[in-house]
Design an enzyme around this catalytic site. Structure first.
Site, mmCIF file in Angstrom:
data_model
loop_
_atom_site.group_PDB
_atom_site.id
_atom_site.type_symbol
_atom_site.label_atom_id
_atom_site.label_comp_id
_atom_site.label_asym_id
_atom_site.label_seq_id
_atom_site.Cartn_x
_atom_site.Cartn_y
_atom_site.Cartn_z
ATOM 1 N N CYS A 38 0.838 -1.207 0.000
ATOM 2 C CA CYS A 38 0.000 0.000 0.000
ATOM 3 C C CYS A 38 0.868 1.251 0.000
ATOM 4 O O CYS A 38 2.054 1.208 0.320
ATOM 5 C CB CYS A 38 -0.858 0.063 1.269
ATOM 6 S SG CYS A 38 -1.915 -1.371 1.519
ATOM 7 N N CYS A 42 -2.985 4.902 2.727
ATOM 8 C CA CYS A 42 -4.078 3.960 2.438
ATOM 9 C C CYS A 42 -5.232 4.154 3.430
ATOM 10 O O CYS A 42 -5.010 4.219 4.644
ATOM 11 C CB CYS A 42 -3.565 2.530 2.510
ATOM 12 S SG CYS A 42 -4.838 1.319 2.035
ATOM 13 N N ARG A 67 1.246 -7.892 -3.742
ATOM 14 C CA ARG A 67 0.359 -7.380 -4.787
ATOM 15 C C ARG A 67 -0.182 -6.014 -4.407
ATOM 16 O O ARG A 67 -0.331 -5.716 -3.220
ATOM 17 C CB ARG A 67 -0.797 -8.354 -5.013
ATOM 18 C CG ARG A 67 -0.318 -9.632 -5.674
ATOM 19 C CD ARG A 67 -1.379 -10.678 -5.733
ATOM 20 N NE ARG A 67 -1.002 -11.753 -6.661
ATOM 21 C CZ ARG A 67 -1.735 -12.815 -6.908
ATOM 22 N NH1 ARG A 67 -2.902 -12.968 -6.308
ATOM 23 N NH2 ARG A 67 -1.322 -13.737 -7.758
ATOM 24 N N CYS A 72 -6.043 1.667 -2.286
ATOM 25 C CA CYS A 72 -5.237 2.899 -2.374
ATOM 26 C C CYS A 72 -4.423 2.997 -3.659
ATOM 27 O O CYS A 72 -3.840 4.034 -3.941
ATOM 28 C CB CYS A 72 -4.310 3.027 -1.166
ATOM 29 S SG CYS A 72 -2.927 1.857 -1.141
ATOM 30 N N ASP A 442 19.373 37.900 -13.193
ATOM 31 C CA ASP A 442 18.065 38.158 -13.809
ATOM 32 C C ASP A 442 17.499 39.481 -13.284
ATOM 33 O O ASP A 442 17.484 39.726 -12.079
ATOM 34 C CB ASP A 442 17.118 36.998 -13.464
ATOM 35 C CG ASP A 442 15.754 37.170 -14.102
ATOM 36 O OD1 ASP A 442 15.589 36.723 -15.245
ATOM 37 O OD2 ASP A 442 14.870 37.760 -13.457
#
Length: 492
Positions: A38, A42, A67, A72, A442
């Site tokens: 996750c 989550c 897996r 989430c 600049d």
């Protein structure tokens, strides 16, 4: 936050228990009991600390047999800020992998671009990310496949090919391994309200909050080159030159994501197009770390508090930006756009825009190198600067890419005729992505410094800005925003 956060177990557990979205992408939580990984934020009830283990990448989780969580969707979290803020080998390799180099050129191509052996690259990535370049590229392919499954009506065979899989079987196996669902089950889970427009992909680009879109989109819109870019109906749109073809991106800021619409001539370019849009909008930045550092300066603190989360507007094409930086030397923004538009009309490649408005890709260095210098409406000295730059880009003597070494490339740029510190540093900041690039010469920065009571001479301002490191490019955005004319193309 620092590199290797996944090894600080106590800190990771606290982040997971408080569901802190700021840490999404910094590390991943793998749950030993469910074999699921996750993002820290989550929404489900956090597991017991003894059941958590932490990994530095989604690829490492996948390689360890975990897996992706279906709630989430950890693969859709913003990328780690590490890869855009660091200049070392691992960071440069990660930028190239995100840009699709492994899929197109293999690991030997990745190594060749970085000037190291494949063994050195594999060893360093494995040590820091828990996964080698092939596993990292596989994780990216899986995410591309998921996007195509959920946002298009394409047949699975076409999706497998577009996502970079060598066979349907590998595609099916990988999707099942990573998401615990088959490709068709993934497609069936998408909301029934999803509207699919043939040829167009609609997706959400996540970011870490806060994000202040004003300077980011304001700068891109104000400097937009007609035919290549436009601001229309709250969206910044532009054409993209991609490895397999071309595309058109439409990007609209929302409160918690950037709505992105992509039209691609070749779907294999999807991961690269996403990567380049994210990079242009600086979406993987860690605004809390940046702003906390800049707030330590009492002069900058009120500017940060007033509009936190400023990003550095970058580019989708480093060579294009370098050419435009030269066109913008010592002229107004309007004049720079006019110069660029003329080049686009004369030498850019025409493209079809289904929505009208965009007409060309910005010309490649190769096509610009073939231009007759006499046809360029610019002073002789700038003409020499322009022709030298495009010649070096075209023949590969100068390479500007996501993997460029910032210090080395800056030195190369300064050796070119007509390249002073301002031009080299604006390219370092906006094209190469150096978060610490600074523009003390600049005029807009010097004017802002004077108004705020900061030293305004370049040397004294640079000395004062040492406290802003490594985020001086972000300090530039806060200083520019104090000016009513924040976009200045003046010093060389």
């Amino acid at each position: 936050m620092q590199n290797g956060m996944h090894t600080d177990t106590e800190r990771c557990v606290r982040a997971v228990q408080s569901k802190d979205a700021r840490f999404d992408g910094w590390f991943f939580t793998a749950v030993l009991t469910t074999r699921i990984y996750c993002r820290p934020s989550c929404p489900v009830v956090p597991p017991k600390p003894e059941n958590m283990t932490f990994y530095p990448s989604a690829a490492a989780c996948q390689q360890a047999g975990f897996r992706a969580c279906k709630r989430c969707r950890p693969d859709t979290s913003p990328g780690s800020p590490e890869w855009n803020q660091r200049a070392d080998l691992v960071a440069r390799a990660m930028r190239l992998i995100a840009d699709g180099t492994v899929d197109r050129e293999g690991v030997p191509g990745l190594a060749a671009r970085l000037g190291y052996s494949t063994r050195q690259i594999e060893r360093q990535l494995l040590a820091e990310l828990g996964a080698g370049p092939l596993a990292l590229a596989r994780a990216q392919r899986a995410q591309t496949a998921r996007l195509l499954i959920e946002t298009t009506a394409l047949p699975m065979a076409e999706i497998a090919f577009a996502a970079g899989f060598s066979s349907i079987r590998t595609f099916n196996d990988t999707v099942r391994d990573v998401f615990a669902l088959s490709p068709s089950e993934l497609r069936n889970r998408r909301p029934k309200t999803t509207v699919l427009t043939p040829g167009t992909l609609t997706l959400r680009l996540p970011f870490r909050v806060p994000l202040n879109p004003d300077n980011l989109f304001g700068h891109l819109a104000a400097t937009a080159v007609p035919g290549v870019e436009e601001w229309r109906a709250g969206a910044y749109r532009r054409t993209l030159r991609l490895p397999y073809g071309h595309g058109i991106a439409s990007l609209t800021p929302k409160s918690d994501h950037i709505a992105c619409r992509l039209t691609l001539s070749d779907l294999r370019d999807l991961p690269v197009a996403i990567s380049r849009c994210r990079r242009m909008l600086d979406l993987d930045a860690d605004p809390v770390a940046v702003d906390d550092q800049l707030r330590t300066d009492p002069v900058l603190a009120p500017l940060v508090d007033k509009a936190p989360g400023r990003r550095v507007p970058r580019t989708v094409d480093e060579a294009e930006f370098a050419v435009r930086a030269v066109l913008g030397q010592q002229v107004s923004t309007a004049a720079a756009r006019t110069h660029a538009a003329r080049l686009v009309t004369a030498h850019g490649e025409p493209v079809d825009d289904p929505e009208g408005g965009l007409t060309h890709l910005f010309p490649s260095p190769e096509s610009l190198a073939a231009v007759n210098p006499e046809t360029l409406a610019m002073p002789n000295t700038r003409r020499t600067t322009f022709t030298t730059l495009v010649a070096q880009l075209a023949d590969g003597a100068l390479h500007l890419g996501v993997e460029s070494d910032w210090t080395e490339t800056r030195t190369q740029l300064l050796a070119l005729p007509g390249f002073g510190p301002w031009t080299a540093d604006v390219i370092a900041m906006r094209a190469l992505g150096d978060p610490d690039a600074f523009l003390p010469t600049d005029l807009g920065i010097r004017r802002a410094a004077q108004e705020l009571g900061l030293p305004s001479t370049p040397a004294a301002l640079t000395a004062r800005a040492a406290a802003w490191r490594p985020w001086r490019a972000y300090a530039v955005q806060y200083l520019w925003a104090t000016d009513s004319h924040p976009i200045n193309f003046l010093p060389v």
